[in-house]
Motif scaffolding. Structure first.
Motif, PDB file in Angstrom:
ATOM      1  N   GLY A  91       1.532   5.268  10.172  1.00 23.22           N
ATOM      2  CA  GLY A  91       2.763   4.820   9.588  1.00 23.22           C
ATOM      3  C   GLY A  91       2.753   3.922   8.500  1.00 23.22           C
ATOM      4  N   PRO A  92       2.111   2.904   8.531  1.00 23.12           N
ATOM      5  CA  PRO A  92       1.946   1.891   7.378  1.00 23.12           C
ATOM      6  C   PRO A  92       1.415   2.800   6.215  1.00 23.12           C
ATOM      7  CG  PRO A  92       1.196   0.990   9.485  1.00 23.12           C
ATOM      8  CD  PRO A  92       1.411   2.160   9.789  1.00 23.12           C
ATOM      9  N   LEU A  93       0.386   3.555   6.251  1.00 22.19           N
ATOM     10  CA  LEU A  93      -0.523   4.164   5.122  1.00 22.19           C
ATOM     11  C   LEU A  93       0.785   4.943   4.550  1.00 22.19           C
ATOM     12  CD1 LEU A  93      -2.515   5.118   3.516  1.00 22.19           C
ATOM     13  CD2 LEU A  93      -3.277   6.750   5.150  1.00 22.19           C
ATOM     14  N   LEU A  94       1.523   5.814   5.375  1.00 22.71           N
ATOM     15  CA  LEU A  94       2.768   6.519   4.913  1.00 22.71           C
ATOM     16  C   LEU A  94       3.926   5.770   3.853  1.00 22.71           C
ATOM     17  CD1 LEU A  94       3.313   9.240   7.953  1.00 22.71           C
ATOM     18  CD2 LEU A  94       2.277   9.397   5.391  1.00 22.71           C
ATOM     19  N   ILE A  95       4.007   4.650   4.545  1.00 24.74           N
ATOM     20  CA  ILE A  95       4.902   3.740   3.977  1.00 24.74           C
ATOM     21  C   ILE A  95       4.455   3.531   2.589  1.00 24.74           C
ATOM     22  CG2 ILE A  95       5.963   1.572   3.976  1.00 24.74           C
ATOM     23  CD1 ILE A  95       7.325   3.651   5.828  1.00 24.74           C
ATOM     24  N   LYS A  96       2.942   2.955   2.532  1.00 20.78           N
ATOM     25  CA  LYS A  96       2.407   2.649   1.350  1.00 20.78           C
ATOM     26  C   LYS A  96       2.216   3.746   0.209  1.00 20.78           C
ATOM     27  CE  LYS A  96      -0.703  -0.558   3.207  1.00 20.78           C
ATOM     28  NZ  LYS A  96      -2.316  -1.203   3.357  1.00 20.78           N
ATOM     29  N   LEU A  97       2.108   5.093   0.910  1.00 20.66           N
ATOM     30  CA  LEU A  97       2.221   6.218  -0.073  1.00 20.66           C
ATOM     31  C   LEU A  97       3.259   6.432  -0.463  1.00 20.66           C
ATOM     32  CD1 LEU A  97      -0.180   8.405   2.035  1.00 20.66           C
ATOM     33  CD2 LEU A  97      -0.910   7.095  -0.017  1.00 20.66           C
ATOM     34  N   LEU A  98       4.420   6.054   0.128  1.00 21.53           N
ATOM     35  CA  LEU A  98       5.833   6.571  -0.081  1.00 21.53           C
ATOM     36  C   LEU A  98       6.208   5.703  -1.160  1.00 21.53           C
ATOM     37  CD1 LEU A  98       8.402   8.253   0.115  1.00 21.53           C
ATOM     38  CD2 LEU A  98       9.021   6.656   1.862  1.00 21.53           C
ATOM     39  N   THR A  99       5.720   4.203  -1.133  1.00 20.92           N
ATOM     40  CA  THR A  99       6.123   3.365  -2.100  1.00 20.92           C
ATOM     41  C   THR A  99       5.348   3.707  -3.304  1.00 20.92           C
ATOM     42  OG1 THR A  99       6.283   1.625  -0.462  1.00 20.92           O
ATOM     43  CG2 THR A  99       5.889   0.920  -2.607  1.00 20.92           C
ATOM     44  N   GLU A 100       4.236   4.264  -3.636  1.00 19.99           N
ATOM     45  CA  GLU A 100       3.390   4.668  -4.725  1.00 19.99           C
ATOM     46  C   GLU A 100       4.181   5.843  -5.424  1.00 19.99           C
ATOM     47  OE1 GLU A 100      -0.588   5.360  -4.626  1.00 19.99           O
ATOM     48  OE2 GLU A 100      -1.074   3.935  -3.051  1.00 19.99           O
ATOM     49  N   LEU A 101       4.477   6.817  -4.448  1.00 20.66           N
ATOM     50  CA  LEU A 101       5.363   7.702  -5.141  1.00 20.66           C
ATOM     51  C   LEU A 101       6.603   7.296  -5.699  1.00 20.66           C
ATOM     52  CD1 LEU A 101       5.139  10.820  -5.199  1.00 20.66           C
ATOM     53  CD2 LEU A 101       6.349  11.011  -3.136  1.00 20.66           C
ATOM     54  N   ILE A 102       7.449   6.765  -4.982  1.00 23.39           N
ATOM     55  CA  ILE A 102       8.644   6.103  -5.612  1.00 23.39           C
ATOM     56  C   ILE A 102       8.369   5.617  -6.884  1.00 23.39           C
ATOM     57  CG2 ILE A 102      10.700   4.683  -5.177  1.00 23.39           C
ATOM     58  CD1 ILE A 102      10.397   5.342  -2.382  1.00 23.39           C
ATOM     59  N   LYS A 103       7.482   4.889  -7.162  1.00 22.07           N
ATOM     60  CA  LYS A 103       7.099   4.211  -8.494  1.00 22.07           C
ATOM     61  C   LYS A 103       7.024   5.354  -9.574  1.00 22.07           C
ATOM     62  CE  LYS A 103       5.152   0.085  -6.634  1.00 22.07           C
ATOM     63  NZ  LYS A 103       4.025  -0.815  -6.410  1.00 22.07           N
ATOM     64  N   ARG A 104       6.296   6.489  -9.191  1.00 20.97           N
ATOM     65  CA  ARG A 104       6.100   7.582  -9.943  1.00 20.97           C
ATOM     66  C   ARG A 104       7.233   8.272 -10.600  1.00 20.97           C
ATOM     67  NH1 ARG A 104       2.232  11.907  -8.795  1.00 20.97           N
ATOM     68  NH2 ARG A 104       2.867  12.795 -10.533  1.00 20.97           N
ATOM     69  N   GLY A 106      11.138   8.940 -11.847  1.00 21.91           N
ATOM     70  CA  GLY A 106      11.965   8.193 -12.843  1.00 21.91           C
ATOM     71  C   GLY A 106      13.138   7.940 -12.022  1.00 21.91           C
ATOM     72  N   THR A 107      14.044   6.948 -12.757  1.00 22.63           N
ATOM     73  CA  THR A 107      15.253   6.447 -12.103  1.00 22.63           C
ATOM     74  C   THR A 107      16.343   7.448 -11.752  1.00 22.63           C
ATOM     75  OG1 THR A 107      15.008   4.622 -13.518  1.00 22.63           O
ATOM     76  CG2 THR A 107      17.249   4.686 -12.507  1.00 22.63           C
ATOM     77  N   GLN A 108      16.481   8.657 -12.589  1.00 20.10           N
ATOM     78  CA  GLN A 108      17.372   9.616 -12.315  1.00 20.10           C
ATOM     79  C   GLN A 108      16.776  10.524 -10.999  1.00 20.10           C
ATOM     80  OE1 GLN A 108      20.207  10.082 -13.479  1.00 20.10           O
ATOM     81  NE2 GLN A 108      20.639  11.620 -12.136  1.00 20.10           N
ATOM     82  N   ALA A 109      15.486  10.757 -10.993  1.00 20.04           N
ATOM     83  CA  ALA A 109      15.086  11.510  -9.973  1.00 20.04           C
ATOM     84  C   ALA A 109      15.046  10.659  -8.744  1.00 20.04           C
ATOM     85  CB  ALA A 109      13.391  12.005 -10.201  1.00 20.04           C
ATOM     86  N   LEU A 110      14.699   9.333  -8.934  1.00 22.00           N
ATOM     87  CA  LEU A 110      14.788   8.579  -7.606  1.00 22.00           C
ATOM     88  C   LEU A 110      16.148   8.522  -6.938  1.00 22.00           C
ATOM     89  CD1 LEU A 110      13.486   6.441  -5.979  1.00 22.00           C
ATOM     90  CD2 LEU A 110      14.030   4.655  -7.375  1.00 22.00           C
ATOM     91  N   LEU A 111      17.336   8.681  -7.860  1.00 19.73           N
ATOM     92  CA  LEU A 111      18.713   8.303  -7.328  1.00 19.73           C
ATOM     93  C   LEU A 111      18.913   9.857  -6.812  1.00 19.73           C
ATOM     94  CD1 LEU A 111      20.333   6.397 -10.094  1.00 19.73           C
ATOM     95  CD2 LEU A 111      19.899   5.665  -7.823  1.00 19.73           C
ATOM     96  N   GLU A 112      18.657  10.801  -7.400  1.00 18.32           N
ATOM     97  CA  GLU A 112      18.728  12.295  -6.942  1.00 18.32           C
ATOM     98  C   GLU A 112      18.081  12.454  -5.364  1.00 18.32           C
ATOM     99  OE1 GLU A 112      17.688  15.017  -9.912  1.00 18.32           O
ATOM    100  OE2 GLU A 112      19.238  14.233 -11.087  1.00 18.32           O
ATOM    101  N   THR A 113      16.988  11.910  -5.208  1.00 20.91           N
ATOM    102  CA  THR A 113      16.273  12.096  -3.952  1.00 20.91           C
ATOM    103  C   THR A 113      16.488  11.051  -2.938  1.00 20.91           C
ATOM    104  OG1 THR A 113      14.291  11.108  -4.698  1.00 20.91           O
ATOM    105  CG2 THR A 113      14.215  13.436  -5.121  1.00 20.91           C
ATOM    106  N   LEU A 114      17.178   9.975  -3.371  1.00 13.18           N
ATOM    107  CA  LEU A 114      17.599   9.017  -2.288  1.00 13.18           C
ATOM    108  C   LEU A 114      18.008   9.553  -1.137  1.00 13.18           C
ATOM    109  CD1 LEU A 114      17.438   5.780  -2.288  1.00 13.18           C
ATOM    110  CD2 LEU A 114      19.888   5.836  -3.019  1.00 13.18           C
ATOM    111  N   PRO A 115      18.755  10.452  -0.996  1.00 13.98           N
ATOM    112  CA  PRO A 115      19.368  11.194   0.428  1.00 13.98           C
ATOM    113  C   PRO A 115      18.116  11.691   1.210  1.00 13.98           C
ATOM    114  CG  PRO A 115      20.925  11.837  -1.547  1.00 13.98           C
ATOM    115  CD  PRO A 115      19.703  11.099  -2.139  1.00 13.98           C
ATOM    116  N   VAL A 116      17.003  12.055   0.527  1.00 16.66           N
ATOM    117  CA  VAL A 116      15.878  12.762   1.438  1.00 16.66           C
ATOM    118  C   VAL A 116      15.062  11.830   1.969  1.00 16.66           C
ATOM    119  CG1 VAL A 116      13.685  13.815   0.861  1.00 16.66           C
ATOM    120  CG2 VAL A 116      15.773  14.422  -0.527  1.00 16.66           C
ATOM    121  N   TYR A 117      15.085  10.594   1.445  1.00 13.99           N
ATOM    122  CA  TYR A 117      13.867   9.663   2.130  1.00 13.99           C
ATOM    123  C   TYR A 117      14.576   8.526   2.825  1.00 13.99           C
ATOM    124  CZ  TYR A 117      13.879   6.942  -2.195  1.00 13.99           C
ATOM    125  OH  TYR A 117      14.299   6.325  -3.194  1.00 13.99           O
TER     126      TYR A 117
END
Length: 137
Positions: A91-104, A106-117
């Motif tokens: 679980g902690p590793l997956l949270i770290k990986l998700l954090t890294e992925l969110i940084k990659r 863009g703002t628009q893509a992040l807002l569009e995928t917010l309901p997913v994660y």
């Protein structure tokens, strides 16, 4: 076929597993597009290797995969795994990986995928593992 052969060696003893993880690391760095067809399988096998052996090489491969793979596709894989994995070990590793992925993303893509994660992150607040709850914050 080569990829499947390398992943089969993840279950072997230390020297062979270590070499196969080093090969996987090179494959991810040099041929990330070639892995995209098997992204979910590769991710799951690396995560299983990490869980079984607490293997730092497997963790490094997962981090590389997050850096080189298609972020949109990987987000779907990560969120799905976050909802079904054992929170104590991975679980902690997956949270770290998700954090890294969110940084990659863009703002628009992040807002569009917010309901997913976002639902998975909110659900993680109810997890009995305090370490996981802290990481989500």
């Amino acid at each position: 076929q080569i990829l499947a052969g390398v992943m089969d060696k993840f279950r072997d003893k230390d020297p062979i597993r270590e070499k196969s993880l080093n090969i996987m690391s090179l494959l991810i760095q040099k041929h990330a597009n070639g892995i995209s067809d098997m992204l979910e399988i590769v991710f799951q096998r690396l995560l299983q290797c990490f869980r079984d052996n607490n293997d730092q090489l497997a963790s490094n491969c997962l981090h590389q995969l997050v850096q080189h793979a298609d972020p949109g596709r990987l987000l779907v894989v990560l969120v799905r795994l976050l909802s079904v994995v054992d929170s104590e070990t991975s679980g902690p590793l997956l949270i770290k990986l998700l954090t890294e992925l969110i940084k990659r993303l863009g703002t628009q893509a992040l807002l569009e995928t917010l309901p997913v994660y976002l639902p998975q992150l909110v659900e993680a607040f109810n997890n009995p593992d305090a370490r996981l709850r802290r990481m989500v914050m």
